[in-house]
Motif scaffolding. Structure first.
Motif, PDB file in Angstrom:
ATOM      1  N   LEU A 155      18.596 103.772  61.226  1.00 44.23           N
ATOM      2  CA  LEU A 155      17.522 104.238  60.854  1.00 44.23           C
ATOM      3  C   LEU A 155      17.001 105.602  61.730  1.00 44.23           C
ATOM      4  N   ILE A 156      15.839 106.645  60.638  1.00 39.91           N
ATOM      5  CA  ILE A 156      15.866 107.562  61.027  1.00 39.91           C
ATOM      6  C   ILE A 156      14.048 108.398  62.559  1.00 39.91           C
ATOM      7  N   VAL A 157      14.574 109.012  63.087  1.00 40.06           N
ATOM      8  CA  VAL A 157      13.882 108.920  64.081  1.00 40.06           C
ATOM      9  C   VAL A 157      13.713 110.297  64.236  1.00 40.06           C
TER      10      VAL A 157
ATOM     11  N   GLY B 284      11.031 106.469  48.494  1.00 43.78           N
ATOM     12  CA  GLY B 284      10.163 106.828  48.667  1.00 43.78           C
ATOM     13  C   GLY B 284       9.305 106.197  50.355  1.00 43.78           C
ATOM     14  N   ALA B 285      10.857 106.232  51.154  1.00 39.54           N
ATOM     15  CA  ALA B 285      10.582 105.717  52.503  1.00 39.54           C
ATOM     16  C   ALA B 285       9.864 106.978  53.850  1.00 39.54           C
ATOM     17  N   ILE B 286       9.810 107.744  53.500  1.00 38.81           N
ATOM     18  CA  ILE B 286       9.135 108.647  53.882  1.00 38.81           C
ATOM     19  C   ILE B 286       7.517 109.577  53.186  1.00 38.81           C
TER      20      ILE B 286
ATOM     21  N   CYS C 100      20.657 105.958  53.519  1.00 38.05           N
ATOM     22  CA  CYS C 100      21.280 107.061  52.873  1.00 38.05           C
ATOM     23  C   CYS C 100      21.759 108.858  54.017  1.00 38.05           C
ATOM     24  N   GLY C 101      20.892 108.688  54.133  1.00 35.68           N
ATOM     25  CA  GLY C 101      21.155 110.297  55.374  1.00 35.68           C
ATOM     26  C   GLY C 101      20.667 111.706  53.844  1.00 35.68           C
ATOM     27  N   GLU C 102      19.755 111.818  52.967  1.00 36.10           N
ATOM     28  CA  GLU C 102      19.484 112.493  52.918  1.00 36.10           C
ATOM     29  C   GLU C 102      18.379 113.514  53.188  1.00 36.10           C
TER      30      GLU C 102
HETATM   31  S1  SF4 Z   1      16.677 110.194  52.486  1.00 38.40           S
HETATM   32 FE1  SF4 Z   1      17.519 107.940  53.315  1.00 38.40          FE
HETATM   33  S2  SF4 Z   1      18.241 108.047  55.183  1.00 38.40           S
HETATM   34 FE2  SF4 Z   1      16.092 109.430  54.815  1.00 38.40          FE
HETATM   35  S3  SF4 Z   1      14.161 108.031  54.795  1.00 38.40           S
HETATM   36 FE3  SF4 Z   1      14.835 108.371  52.761  1.00 38.40          FE
HETATM   37  S4  SF4 Z   1      16.443 106.260  52.579  1.00 38.40           S
HETATM   38 FE4  SF4 Z   1      15.956 106.414  54.734  1.00 38.40          FE
END
Ligand code: SF4
Ligand code: SF4
Length: 134
Positions: free
Chosen positions: A35-37, A56-58, A80-82
């Motif tokens: 998960l992203i913090v 599009g999770a952000i 994915c860490g992108e």
């Molecule tokens: S870029 Fe990848 S790791 Fe970052 S929030 Fe989006 S899906 Fe998750």
């Protein structure tokens, strides 16, 4: 026969290669990303993380004063860490080993609202900025 006996004795005294899942959690594989913090105090709100995120999770929503607010959906994230790679501020986005808990029904409609708000507030912000430039 001799070989078989040797292997049997060896296996009697060696550690099992399996884990007792689910009683014992499986160790994460090497290089595993979770998960992203997000640390808002380091963020410069460049929105690069939003632009590179494949699912599009952000999302950033825009307040009336133009201030942006960060939103993250752990159920959409594919780890994915992108976003971490794209972020120009070291430590602002980090990845931990944890994965998201199973989604509960109310998480999904809430995210739909955030997505809609992100789109509408961004459109409004850009239109007002273009008006000010004229
Ligand atoms: S870029 Fe990848 S790791 Fe970052 S929030 Fe989006 S899906 Fe998750
Ligand atoms: S890329 Fe980093 S600095 Fe830019 S908005 Fe995202 S978290 Fe903030």
């Amino acid at each position: 026969m001799k070989e078989m006996l040797k292997a049997t004795i060896k296996n009697l005294f060696s550690k099992p290669v399996t884990v007792k899942y689910p009683e014992e959690p499986s160790p994460p594989p090497i290089g595993y990303r979770g998960l992203i913090v997000y640390d808002e105090s380091l963020c410069i709100f460049c929105t690069k993380c939003e632009m590179v995120c494949p699912p599009g999770a952000i999302k950033f929503t825009y307040k009336d004063n133009g201030k942006k607010e960060f939103h993250y959906n752990p159920y959409l994230c594919i780890y994915c860490g992108e976003c971490v790679r794209a972020c120009p501020k070291p430590g602002c986005l980090t990845q931990v080993e944890n994965t998201a808990e199973p989604a509960v029904a109310q998480d999904i409609p809430e995210w739909n609202l955030i997505e809609r708000k992100a789109e509408e507030s961004k459109r409004k912000f850009l239109a007002e900025r273009a008006k000010r430039k004229k």
